[in-house]
Design a protein around this motif. Structure first.
Motif, PDB file in Angstrom:
ATOM      1  N   GLU A 158       5.457   6.567   1.554  1.00 56.71           N
ATOM      2  CA  GLU A 158       5.407   5.103   1.465  1.00 56.71           C
ATOM      3  C   GLU A 158       4.802   4.677   0.134  1.00 56.71           C
ATOM      4  O   GLU A 158       5.299   3.757  -0.527  1.00 56.71           O
ATOM      5  CB  GLU A 158       4.564   4.553   2.618  1.00 56.71           C
ATOM      6  CG  GLU A 158       4.371   3.056   2.593  1.00 56.71           C
ATOM      7  CD  GLU A 158       5.588   2.299   3.082  1.00 56.71           C
ATOM      8  OE1 GLU A 158       5.694   1.096   2.772  1.00 56.71           O
ATOM      9  OE2 GLU A 158       6.426   2.899   3.767  1.00 56.71           O
ATOM     10  N   ARG A 163      -0.236   6.107  12.087  1.00 52.30           N
ATOM     11  CA  ARG A 163       0.777   5.895  11.052  1.00 52.30           C
ATOM     12  C   ARG A 163       0.878   4.408  10.685  1.00 52.30           C
ATOM     13  O   ARG A 163       1.004   4.064   9.507  1.00 52.30           O
ATOM     14  CB  ARG A 163       2.129   6.418  11.533  1.00 52.30           C
ATOM     15  CG  ARG A 163       3.210   6.377  10.448  1.00 52.30           C
ATOM     16  CD  ARG A 163       4.513   6.973  10.932  1.00 52.30           C
ATOM     17  NE  ARG A 163       4.375   8.406  11.195  1.00 52.30           N
ATOM     18  CZ  ARG A 163       4.377   8.945  12.413  1.00 52.30           C
ATOM     19  NH1 ARG A 163       4.516   8.181  13.481  1.00 52.30           N
ATOM     20  NH2 ARG A 163       4.242  10.239  12.568  1.00 52.30           N
ATOM     21  N   ARG A 164       0.803   3.533  11.683  1.00 55.86           N
ATOM     22  CA  ARG A 164       0.881   2.092  11.393  1.00 55.86           C
ATOM     23  C   ARG A 164      -0.296   1.637  10.535  1.00 55.86           C
ATOM     24  O   ARG A 164      -0.126   0.835   9.608  1.00 55.86           O
ATOM     25  CB  ARG A 164       0.925   1.286  12.697  1.00 55.86           C
ATOM     26  CG  ARG A 164       2.285   1.289  13.382  1.00 55.86           C
ATOM     27  CD  ARG A 164       2.366   0.229  14.453  1.00 55.86           C
ATOM     28  NE  ARG A 164       1.405   0.476  15.535  1.00 55.86           N
ATOM     29  CZ  ARG A 164       1.650   1.255  16.581  1.00 55.86           C
ATOM     30  NH1 ARG A 164       2.815   1.880  16.666  1.00 55.86           N
ATOM     31  NH2 ARG A 164       0.758   1.417  17.526  1.00 55.86           N
ATOM     32  N   ALA A 191       0.891  11.630   9.624  1.00 53.84           N
ATOM     33  CA  ALA A 191       0.786  10.245   9.163  1.00 53.84           C
ATOM     34  C   ALA A 191       0.538  10.190   7.660  1.00 53.84           C
ATOM     35  O   ALA A 191       1.062   9.304   6.965  1.00 53.84           O
ATOM     36  CB  ALA A 191      -0.326   9.522   9.915  1.00 53.84           C
ATOM     37  N   SER A 204      -2.327  -4.895  12.186  1.00 52.97           N
ATOM     38  CA  SER A 204      -2.090  -3.842  13.181  1.00 52.97           C
ATOM     39  C   SER A 204      -3.348  -3.451  13.940  1.00 52.97           C
ATOM     40  O   SER A 204      -3.300  -2.549  14.776  1.00 52.97           O
ATOM     41  CB  SER A 204      -1.492  -2.605  12.500  1.00 52.97           C
ATOM     42  OG  SER A 204      -2.291  -2.180  11.415  1.00 52.97           O
ATOM     43  N   GLY A 227       1.394   7.272  16.430  1.00 53.94           N
ATOM     44  CA  GLY A 227       2.046   6.038  16.001  1.00 53.94           C
ATOM     45  C   GLY A 227       1.047   5.011  15.491  1.00 53.94           C
ATOM     46  O   GLY A 227       1.289   4.338  14.480  1.00 53.94           O
ATOM     47  N   THR A 228      -0.082   4.887  16.166  1.00 56.49           N
ATOM     48  CA  THR A 228      -1.107   3.933  15.741  1.00 56.49           C
ATOM     49  C   THR A 228      -1.692   4.336  14.395  1.00 56.49           C
ATOM     50  O   THR A 228      -1.897   3.498  13.511  1.00 56.49           O
ATOM     51  CB  THR A 228      -2.223   3.843  16.795  1.00 56.49           C
ATOM     52  OG1 THR A 228      -1.657   3.462  18.044  1.00 56.49           O
ATOM     53  CG2 THR A 228      -3.278   2.830  16.385  1.00 56.49           C
ATOM     54  N   SER A 277       3.746  10.638   5.743  1.00 57.51           N
ATOM     55  CA  SER A 277       4.478   9.362   5.709  1.00 57.51           C
ATOM     56  C   SER A 277       3.827   8.390   4.736  1.00 57.51           C
ATOM     57  O   SER A 277       4.504   7.642   4.026  1.00 57.51           O
ATOM     58  CB  SER A 277       4.520   8.740   7.113  1.00 57.51           C
ATOM     59  OG  SER A 277       5.223   9.565   8.019  1.00 57.51           O
ATOM     60  N   THR A 290       0.138   3.024   6.949  1.00 58.57           N
ATOM     61  CA  THR A 290       1.246   2.357   6.269  1.00 58.57           C
ATOM     62  C   THR A 290       0.854   0.942   5.852  1.00 58.57           C
ATOM     63  O   THR A 290       1.144   0.519   4.718  1.00 58.57           O
ATOM     64  CB  THR A 290       2.486   2.309   7.188  1.00 58.57           C
ATOM     65  OG1 THR A 290       2.891   3.641   7.495  1.00 58.57           O
ATOM     66  CG2 THR A 290       3.634   1.574   6.510  1.00 58.57           C
ATOM     67  N   GLU A 291       0.183   0.210   6.744  1.00 58.69           N
ATOM     68  CA  GLU A 291      -0.225  -1.155   6.383  1.00 58.69           C
ATOM     69  C   GLU A 291      -1.232  -1.146   5.241  1.00 58.69           C
ATOM     70  O   GLU A 291      -1.221  -2.039   4.391  1.00 58.69           O
ATOM     71  CB  GLU A 291      -0.811  -1.889   7.585  1.00 58.69           C
ATOM     72  CG  GLU A 291      -1.185  -3.327   7.245  1.00 58.69           C
ATOM     73  CD  GLU A 291      -1.620  -4.159   8.439  1.00 58.69           C
ATOM     74  OE1 GLU A 291      -1.899  -5.356   8.252  1.00 58.69           O
ATOM     75  OE2 GLU A 291      -1.684  -3.614   9.563  1.00 58.69           O
TER      76      GLU A 291
END
Length: 350
Positions: A225, A183-184, A218, A117, A180-181, A221, A187-188
């Motif tokens: 996760e 969070r990505r 984030a 990402s 969004g960035t 989340s 998450t990754e």
């Protein structure tokens, strides 16, 4: 010839061979017999070289590769350490230890660690380099200086010193405003097995980033996760290591009495429970965290007084030592007959 006679310059054609050797500091060039005047001439408008960063020379006229820019940034940030490092024939550049207390961090470090990402190295305009707080350096060109009073131990990735994922993640998030960035990336980091949520939260807290609403969202989340991933690994541990099937995600109560608490797995016939510890300290919630941890300790002590063995497992242990954790649970199950009978409890779905 006496000791005052200058040495003849070494031939220069060998300097352009090999990717790592195509980036050198002025001091390294002098060790090859290239004077400052000669280096300046060769870095001129019509010369075969170019000055990529202050004190760092690219030994060809074309655009630098991502690898060359990485080496250049590290050399710029550690010039006094790389000055006397000779270039060995057949090597790809100075060893990572030659860069001293500097390392790549931020998006470039995450890309080097294997994140999908983050942008590929050639598309990054600047590379963040982590240096001690008191170093007198300025950001310039493709080098962006990030200072810290607490340097982590670097990891070696493709021969380069790179900040560990949690620290690189915090430095990357510090420059991002898009929720969004962020969070990505978080998450990754967890889903890809690069690190556990608690390590990320610690670094974000130390960087004072959890005052930003989009980072807090984030992190929420991320913790969800991380919890889901840990539960999935717990299921896999029971299945792959031949443990008997437990009751999953249950609440225990005393008959006609109070709730004893929730458990991730419970073997009623053995009075053995597994609880995942996915807690992560959060700034501004110290009292809530302390209350949660106190409640957790009280629950565990109460269950053990009732004769129920509680196996405490963290997500990191499940990730890094699943076989060992399975052995701990198996031992608890096998030795249950040696313990006294446990109190009768009611098992309910959670």
């Amino acid at each position: 010839m006496n000791h005052n006679t200058p040495l003849s310059p070494r031939p220069l054609h060998h300097l352009s061979a090999g990717a790592g050797r195509r980036v050198l500091t002025h001091a390294q060039l002098r060790s090859h017999g290239v004077s400052a005047a000669e280096a300046g001439r060769r870095c001129g408008p019509d010369g075969p070289w170019q000055q990529l960063l202050p004190g760092v020379v690219l030994l060809h006229p074309g655009p630098p590769t991502g690898e060359e820019r990485l080496h250049a940034v590290l050399m710029y940030a550690a010039r006094e350490r790389t000055a006397g490092v000779p270039v060995q024939p057949g090597t790809e550049g100075p060893p990572a230890s030659a860069y001293g207390e500097v390392m790549i961090t931020g998006p470039a470090a995450l890309t080097l660690h294997g994140f999908s990402s983050t942008p590929p190295l050639p598309s990054l305009e600047v590379f963040d380099v982590l240096v001690p707080r008191l170093r007198r350096l300025r950001s310039t060109g493709c080098a962006r200086i990030v200072r810290t009073a607490d340097l982590p131990v670097p990891e070696q990735v493709t021969g380069l010193p790179v900040a560990p994922v949690p620290r690189a993640l915090a430095d990357a998030v510090a420059g991002l405003q898009d929720a969004g960035t962020v969070r990505r990336l978080l998450t990754e980091a967890v889903r890809g097995g690069f690190c556990d949520p608690a390590a990320v939260v610690r670094e974000l807290t130390a960087a004072k980033l959890l005052t930003r609403p989009h980072v807090v969202d984030a992190v929420d989340s991320l913790l969800a996760e991380g919890r889901a991933l840990a539960e999935s690994r717990l299921y896999r541990m029971v299945r792959d290591h031949g443990l008997p099937d437990p009751c999953w995600n249950v609440d225990l109560r005393l008959p006609g009495g109070p709730r004893l608490g929730g458990l991730d797995a419970y073997w009623p016939e053995h009075a053995v429970a597994v609880e995942l510890d996915t807690r992560a300290p959060r700034p501004g919630r110290r009292h809530d965290d302390e209350a949660e941890w106190s409640e957790y300790a009280r629950k565990r002590e109460h269950l053990e007084r009732l004769g129920i063995t509680v196996v405490h497992i963290t997500p990191r242990k499940l990730r890094d030592a699943m076989e060992q954790q399975a052995a701990v649970v198996r031992t608890a199950l096998m030795t249950s007959a040696d313990r006294g009978p446990s109190a009768y409890v009611v098992v309910l779905p959670r």
